[in-house]
Scaffold this active site. Structure first.
Site, PDB file in Angstrom:
ATOM      1  N   GLU A   5      -5.271 -12.320 -43.100  1.00 29.23           N
ATOM      2  CA  GLU A   5      -6.668 -12.599 -42.718  1.00 29.23           C
ATOM      3  C   GLU A   5      -7.581 -12.075 -43.812  1.00 29.23           C
ATOM      4  O   GLU A   5      -7.404 -10.944 -44.269  1.00 29.23           O
ATOM      5  CB  GLU A   5      -7.075 -11.860 -41.429  1.00 29.23           C
ATOM      6  CG  GLU A   5      -6.437 -12.321 -40.149  1.00 29.23           C
ATOM      7  CD  GLU A   5      -6.983 -11.555 -38.920  1.00 29.23           C
ATOM      8  OE1 GLU A   5      -7.901 -10.725 -39.083  1.00 29.23           O
ATOM      9  OE2 GLU A   5      -6.482 -11.797 -37.817  1.00 29.23           O
ATOM     10  N   GLU A  37     -15.884 -18.004 -32.691  1.00 25.45           N
ATOM     11  CA  GLU A  37     -15.240 -17.879 -31.375  1.00 25.45           C
ATOM     12  C   GLU A  37     -16.140 -17.068 -30.445  1.00 25.45           C
ATOM     13  O   GLU A  37     -16.262 -15.852 -30.598  1.00 25.45           O
ATOM     14  CB  GLU A  37     -13.872 -17.204 -31.530  1.00 25.45           C
ATOM     15  CG  GLU A  37     -12.876 -18.053 -32.305  1.00 25.45           C
ATOM     16  CD  GLU A  37     -11.642 -17.263 -32.724  1.00 25.45           C
ATOM     17  OE1 GLU A  37     -10.857 -16.897 -31.832  1.00 25.45           O
ATOM     18  OE2 GLU A  37     -11.465 -17.016 -33.927  1.00 25.45           O
ATOM     19  N   LYS A  46     -15.095 -13.649 -28.311  1.00 29.73           N
ATOM     20  CA  LYS A  46     -14.561 -12.429 -28.903  1.00 29.73           C
ATOM     21  C   LYS A  46     -15.499 -11.277 -28.576  1.00 29.73           C
ATOM     22  O   LYS A  46     -16.696 -11.356 -28.842  1.00 29.73           O
ATOM     23  CB  LYS A  46     -14.450 -12.559 -30.432  1.00 29.73           C
ATOM     24  CG  LYS A  46     -13.318 -13.464 -30.868  1.00 29.73           C
ATOM     25  CD  LYS A  46     -12.975 -13.248 -32.329  1.00 29.73           C
ATOM     26  CE  LYS A  46     -12.205 -11.953 -32.521  1.00 29.73           C
ATOM     27  NZ  LYS A  46     -11.931 -11.669 -33.940  1.00 29.73           N
ATOM     28  N   GLU A  79     -18.263 -10.367 -34.838  1.00 33.32           N
ATOM     29  CA  GLU A  79     -16.975 -10.779 -34.275  1.00 33.32           C
ATOM     30  C   GLU A  79     -16.963 -12.257 -33.885  1.00 33.32           C
ATOM     31  O   GLU A  79     -15.934 -12.913 -33.973  1.00 33.32           O
ATOM     32  CB  GLU A  79     -16.620  -9.928 -33.052  1.00 33.32           C
ATOM     33  CG  GLU A  79     -16.067  -8.566 -33.416  1.00 33.32           C
ATOM     34  CD  GLU A  79     -14.829  -8.656 -34.296  1.00 33.32           C
ATOM     35  OE1 GLU A  79     -13.955  -9.483 -33.994  1.00 33.32           O
ATOM     36  OE2 GLU A  79     -14.749  -7.915 -35.286  1.00 33.32           O
TER      37      GLU A  79
END
Ligand SMILES: *[C@@H]1O[C@H](CO)[C@@H](O)[C@H](O)[C@H]1NC(C)=O
Ligand SMILES: *[C@@H]1O[C@H](CO)[C@@H](O)[C@H](O)[C@H]1NC(C)=O
Ligand SMILES: *[C@@H]1O[C@H](CO)[C@@H](O)[C@H](O)[C@H]1NC(C)=O
Ligand SMILES: *[C@@H]1O[C@H](CO)[C@@H](O)[C@H](O)[C@H]1NC(C)=O
Ligand SMILES: *[C@@H]1O[C@H](CO)[C@@H](O)[C@H](O)[C@H]1NC(C)=O
Ligand SMILES: *[C@@H]1O[C@H](CO)[C@@H](O)[C@H](O)[C@H]1NC(C)=O
Ligand SMILES: *[C@@H]1O[C@H](CO)[C@@H](O)[C@H](O)[C@H]1NC(C)=O
Length: 476
Positions: free
Chosen positions: A278, A334, A337, A343
């Site tokens: 990542e 997203e 999250k 985030e």
């Protein structure tokens, strides 16, 4: 040469000498695996496209690999219709049983790999996610089972005649006790002997990779005033020379990667290959999350792709010329999250599939030909008051529950909302929730509370109060 210092680290001369880590020779299989950038396909959103549409989007941004956080059967089936290389993951909560029992590993492979392989081009099975970043007693039991679980996975795969799936485990930078200067990279003492040594032995012996989740954004953002943004974004004209090795760095990512290489070298494994499971940069975030914006996210990711797809490969100062398979985080923003605003803003794509900024993961379009970007407006820390209010159109039932939660922790939080008190009117859930959120956040932010409330709250710099009712605020 200007020097670059990360202020979270301190400088002390090293007495022991480090041998330079010399990378393994390049080889064609590795080159073809590494030459295309991968994308992490996280699905913690309630508004994301279907797997079918998502895979088409993965292809449209020209990713070469896709990494799932599980082994979702539908997605793996759909991926058989593509040329994408695929990485699947074993959840943390299965590591103990797989580590203890070959049959559990066999069962996992039978269920999640065999039905799809080789039509679906699975190339990596990653066991757990950043498990060394958690350290409860239960987590430590997982640590102890990590390498046994990885070994049993390999046994299972080999027993089924599968030889070109590598087994790894993604770790975060917090496996290091020190990472600066890069030559000082050292694993945390509590994990070095019990986990890292057997892990490195396993990775070296199976010719696998040390998978690293690595985000220059985090060390940079600990002190955005003194740390150099251009160094974190691969745009610096200055360099940093490691006083111990003399290696010259032009960007923060290389420093971070080399600190892991030096940590491995100290344990006697100088040649284990690195992969980046990542990396990325947030395209938005909370008001106090300086530098989280589209301009920086696009700049980081575009320059990263250029670096990692260079042919011949660039490697890092400690391993010139070594290819590094790299997965960007993440495909989508997203919205489920938890945590601070960043985030939910690591995506390359909006949930509707549109690109947040122009990007080409194949690296064939030069950075200069990619679309222009909005100017960043939060590269210096915001100074002023911030409030936390209910989002427009929030579900009133859920807002009422969040209001009860916010008022329940301390009597002081909502005292001003009592009948007859200064903030009682107007009597609406939205007004009361906004007051309670601001009050709660102002009171508990220093105990790491977020202005989030399950997506029901947002930050604002516009004072929501009035003459009569003053809302508590956070002063940045
Ligand atoms: C190297 O790391 C150690 C901890 O592992 C730290 O105490 C020391 O300050 C670091 N040295 C330098 C030069 O930063
Ligand atoms: C080349 O890389 C492949 C894939 O990672 C590996 O299986 C193979 O052993 C490597 N060959 C050499 C000579 O290192
Ligand atoms: C790592 O693997 C290489 C290649 O198989 C081997 O030559 C070397 O001895 C191994 N290193 C250690 C410390 O086991
Ligand atoms: C780096 O050098 C380029 C080309 O010489 C120049 O355009 C740019 O302004 C410089 N950037 C910084 C941060 O000094
Ligand atoms: C509001 O949330 C509640 C509880 O989650 C749910 O049962 C209800 O259907 C939602 N109402 C609307 C209008 O979405
Ligand atoms: C809040 O007020 C109630 C009722 O006055 C009292 O019983 C309770 O102890 C108070 N709680 C706190 C956390 O102060
Ligand atoms: C956190 O902030 C609140 C409000 O400013 C203050 O009352 C409290 O003492 C602080 N707590 C800690 C642990 O710093």
């Amino acid at each position: 040469m200007a020097s670059f210092a990360l202020f979270i680290f301190t400088l002390v001369a090293l007495s022991s000498s480090c041998s330079y880590a010399i990378g393994p020779q390049n080889n064609k299989t590795l080159l073809s695996l590494a030459s295309r950038i991968g994308i992490n396909y996280g699905r913690l959103g309630n508004n994301l496209p279907s797997p079918y549409q998502s895979i088409n989007l993965v292809k449209s941004i020209k990713a070469g690999h896709v990494k799932l956080y599980d082994a979702d059967q539908e997605t793996l089936m759909l991926l058989s219709q593509t040329n994408l290389y695929v990485t699947i993951m074993v959840p943390n909560n299965q590591i103990i049983s797989i580590g203890a029992d070959q049959a559990a590993a066999d069962n996992w492979v039978n269920t999640n790999v065999l039905p799809h392989y080789p039509q679906t081009r699975i190339r990596f099975v990653l066991v757990g996610n950043e498990i060394l970043s958690y350290n409860s007693d239960q987590d430590k039991q997982i640590w102890a089972n990590l390498v046994p679980a990885m070994r049993k996975m390999v046994n299972s795969l080999r027993a089924r005649g599968i030889h070109n799936i590598k087994v790894g485990t993604p770790l975060a930078m917090d496996v290091l006790r020190s990472s600066f200067p890069p030559s000082n990279g050292t694993f945390r003492e509590e994990v070095a002997a019990p986990v890292m040594l057997p892990l490195l032995k396993f990775l070296n012996g199976t010719n696998s990779f040390f998978f690293l989740d690595v985000y220059p954004y985090f060390p940079w953002s600990t002190d955005p005033v003194n740390n150099h943004l251009d160094f974190a974004l691969f745009e610096s004209n200055s360099t940093y020379t490691d006083p111990q090795t003399g290696l010259v760095y032009t960007n923060l990512l290389d420093q971070m990667l080399d600190s892991v290489i030096f940590a491995m070298t100290k344990l006697g494994y100088p040649n284990v290959r690195l992969a980046i499971s990542e990396t990325g940069w947030p395209n938005s975030g909370d008001i106090d999350e300086t530098g989280a914006n589209i301009f920086n996210a696009a700049t980081y990711n575009r320059n990263l792709i250029k670096k990692m797809t260079a042919n011949p490969p660039l490697g890092t100062p400690a391993r010139r010329g070594s290819p590094i398979p790299t997965f960007l985080f993440s495909l989508f923003n997203e919205n489920r999250k938890p945590g601070s605003g960043t985030e939910r803003h690591w995506g390359i794509l909006n949930p509707d599939g549109t690109q947040i900024y122009d990007i080409d993961l194949s690296g064939t379009r030069p950075v200069s030909s990619l679309g222009s970007l909005p100017k960043p407006n939060n590269n210096v820390p915001f100074k002023g008051n911030v409030w936390c209010v209910a989002v427009e159109g929030a579900n009133e039932t859920e807002l009422g529950q969040a209001l009860d939660f916010a008022c329940g922790r301390s009597n002081a939080t909502c005292a001003a909302l009592a009948p007859g008190r200064e903030c009682y009117a107007p009597v609406s859930v939205t007004w009361h929730a906004s007051y309670a959120f601001s009050s709660y956040w102002a009171q508990f932010r220093n105990q790491s509370s977020q202005c989030y409330f399950n997506g029901l709250a947002r930050e604002t710099t516009t004072n929501p109060g009035n003459e009569q009712c003053k809302f508590p605020s956070v002063t940045l």
